[in-house]
Design a protein around this motif. Structure first.
Motif, mmCIF file in Angstrom:
data_model
loop_
_atom_site.group_PDB
_atom_site.id
_atom_site.type_symbol
_atom_site.label_atom_id
_atom_site.label_comp_id
_atom_site.label_asym_id
_atom_site.label_seq_id
_atom_site.Cartn_x
_atom_site.Cartn_y
_atom_site.Cartn_z
ATOM 1 N N HIS A 51 -17.763 -25.011 101.013
ATOM 2 C CA HIS A 51 -17.605 -25.956 102.127
ATOM 3 C C HIS A 51 -17.446 -27.405 101.642
ATOM 4 C CE1 HIS A 51 -18.435 -28.183 105.812
ATOM 5 N NE2 HIS A 51 -19.463 -28.747 105.220
ATOM 6 N N SER A 81 -17.296 -26.053 108.953
ATOM 7 C CA SER A 81 -18.669 -25.887 109.439
ATOM 8 C C SER A 81 -18.732 -26.051 110.951
ATOM 9 C CB SER A 81 -19.588 -26.902 108.764
ATOM 10 O OG SER A 81 -19.036 -28.216 108.895
ATOM 11 N N HIS A 139 -21.191 -36.484 101.351
ATOM 12 C CA HIS A 139 -21.287 -35.170 102.000
ATOM 13 C C HIS A 139 -21.754 -34.114 100.995
ATOM 14 C CE1 HIS A 139 -19.213 -31.349 103.284
ATOM 15 N NE2 HIS A 139 -19.907 -31.628 104.375
ATOM 16 N N HIS A 143 -25.180 -31.703 100.989
ATOM 17 C CA HIS A 143 -25.198 -30.242 100.854
ATOM 18 C C HIS A 143 -25.970 -29.799 99.620
ATOM 19 C CE1 HIS A 143 -22.944 -28.633 104.241
ATOM 20 N NE2 HIS A 143 -22.349 -29.822 104.250
HETATM 21 FE FE LIG Z 1 -20.888 -30.309 105.827
#
Ligand SMILES: [Fe+2]
Length: 440
Positions: A51, A81, A139, A143
């Motif tokens: 992702h 997502s 980002h 994660h």
């Molecule tokens: Fe994300």
């Protein structure tokens, strides 16, 4: 204003460092470990690997490289997502069924995206592409933290309850946290008592200085004089709340919190288990495996929901700070602490000799601190244009703000204005509390 060559080079270095940090974190994990999704909030680590690459491919490479050829066109919907403007996506609970694409394909996808970003940065791209890369770096760091908390939950759920890594150092064991003291604050300036500015107004020319849209714009707020605890609440202090039957006294709880605690059978923080062989009567699951509570009693209590943090504060005769009280104090403290790079992977006891007695300890790192503030947009808030507007803005209901980062937050990711947010029943993050009270 175009970025100059040395700046794109330094951005590439930062990009590579963050991508490597993710790979370094997964090194102790087997391919099977990477597949587990053990609670609805969590995702398999393999999914995080894909992702985060999807984010760079979708929002950077596809938009800023002419005739870009995606690694695999199916990945565009498979690893989305929650960005509904881009189309349909698989249900979150199905992420554990992604045995295909294989791990090898996911790792090749990462490599492909890494090469794409390097190629783009070599071509002196426009400023917006650079801003998106900076966003993608942030980002990926988010994660990475989620991967740490998700694998902790996965290992806790596994009947063997393995450790993520090694044996714990005896951090909590010999350290006695100093007594909690109150630090007094009377914000404002002469002629403007109580009025302080919070948040960020971004400088469009300073591409590398980053803030999420939900931290903007900078604006004034009013703060009455208040006091803030000099350190985080410890496991020993939370055990006293439990010993006084705190979980079973409705007068201490918000209504929704009481209902949630009853329904879920909460009698202790997540990852605590009764253990008659342990002196303190409990053991605690950590990324280093099980530890007796007595070895962690001076360390900050973590894996609390907002409801538990709030009930503890009420039992204690105090309250949680607002996010702006916290930010006002944090703006005066260097953004260092027990963060991911310290590799402790667990909150650590405050030190008995503070470097500066006038400053609170553990503001950054250790645990995310629940505040009493709901997650809403600041006055004048504008979400990013297009699908990226879904990044933060659409979650501004029924969530509470946490501040300060945790022991698994990368150091370059945290700052005084950073607003984390979760539903108040959330427990699987490294979340704890610091007390506050009215009056200087
Ligand atoms: Fe994300």
């Amino acid at each position: 204003m175009l970025m100059h060559q040395p700046q794109t080079a330094s951005l590439l270095t930062r990009f590579r460092a963050v991508r490597s940090a993710t790979m370094h974190f997964i090194a102790p994990l087997s391919p099977e470990d990477l597949m587990v999704q053990s609670c609805p909030e969590a995702s398999p680590v393999k999914w995080h690997l894909a992702h985060t690459s999807w984010f760079f491919e979708t929002f950077v490479l596809s938009e800023f490289i002419a005739a870009y050829k995606p690694f695999n066109p199916d990945f565009r919907w498979l690893f989305n997502s929650y960005y509904k403007a881009l189309g349909e996506m698989p249900e979150k609970k199905l992420r554990a069924s992604f045995s295909r694409p294989s791990l090898d394909q996911i790792l090749a996808y990462r490599e492909y995206v890494d090469q794409g970003i390097a190629r783009l940065l070599d071509q002196t791209p426009e400023d917006e592409a650079l801003r998106r890369i900076v966003l993608g770096i942030q980002h990926e760091q988010q994660h990475l933290e989620l991967a740490a908390t998700d694998i902790k939950h996965a290992f806790f759920t596994n009947p063997l309850q393995p450790a993520y890594t090694g044996t714990p150092e005896a951090h909590g064991r010999t350290v006695i946290a100093p007594p909690m003291s109150w630090l007094s604050y009377a914000p404002g300036f002469p002629g403007r008592p109580g009025v302080v500015d919070v948040g960020v107004t971004p400088d469009p020319a300073a591409i590398e200085s980053f803030a999420f849209d939900n931290e903007t714009p900078r604006h004034p707020v009013y703060l009455s004089p208040f006091r803030l605890a000099s350190r985080l609440t410890t496991c020993a202090e939370f055990l006293a709340f439990m010993d006084e039957d705190g979980y079973n006294r409705p007068e201490l709880w918000l209504s929704e919190g009481w209902d949630t605690a009853q329904r879920e059978g909460w009698q202790a923080p997540l990852y605590w288990r009764r253990d008659s062989t342990a002196r303190a009567g409990w053991r605690v699951f950590t990324l280093h495996g099980w530890q007796a509570l007595e070895d962690l009693s001076e360390s900050p209590v973590c894996h609390l929901s907002f409801f538990e943090a709030d009930a503890f504060a009420r039992w204690n005769g105090n309250r949680l700070p607002t996010e702006f009280e916290w930010e006002f104090v944090a703006a005066q403290v260097p953004a260092h602490g027990n963060l991911l790079e310290s590799a402790t992977l667990h909150p650590q006891a405050a030190t008995s000799i503070p470097t500066d007695a006038a400053q609170p300890q553990q503001i950054f790192g250790d645990v995310w601190e629940w505040t009493s503030s709901p997650y809403t947009g600041y006055p004048g808030y504008k979400a990013l244009p297009g699908a990226l507007g879904e990044y933060n803005g659409k979650f501004m209901s029924s969530q509470m703000i946490l501040r300060g980062g945790s022991c698994v937050t990368p150091e370059s990711h945290i700052r005084a204005t950073y607003r984390n947010f979760f539903h108040p029943a959330t427990r699987w993050q490294f979340s704890g509390l610091r007390l506050a009270r009215d009056g200087a």
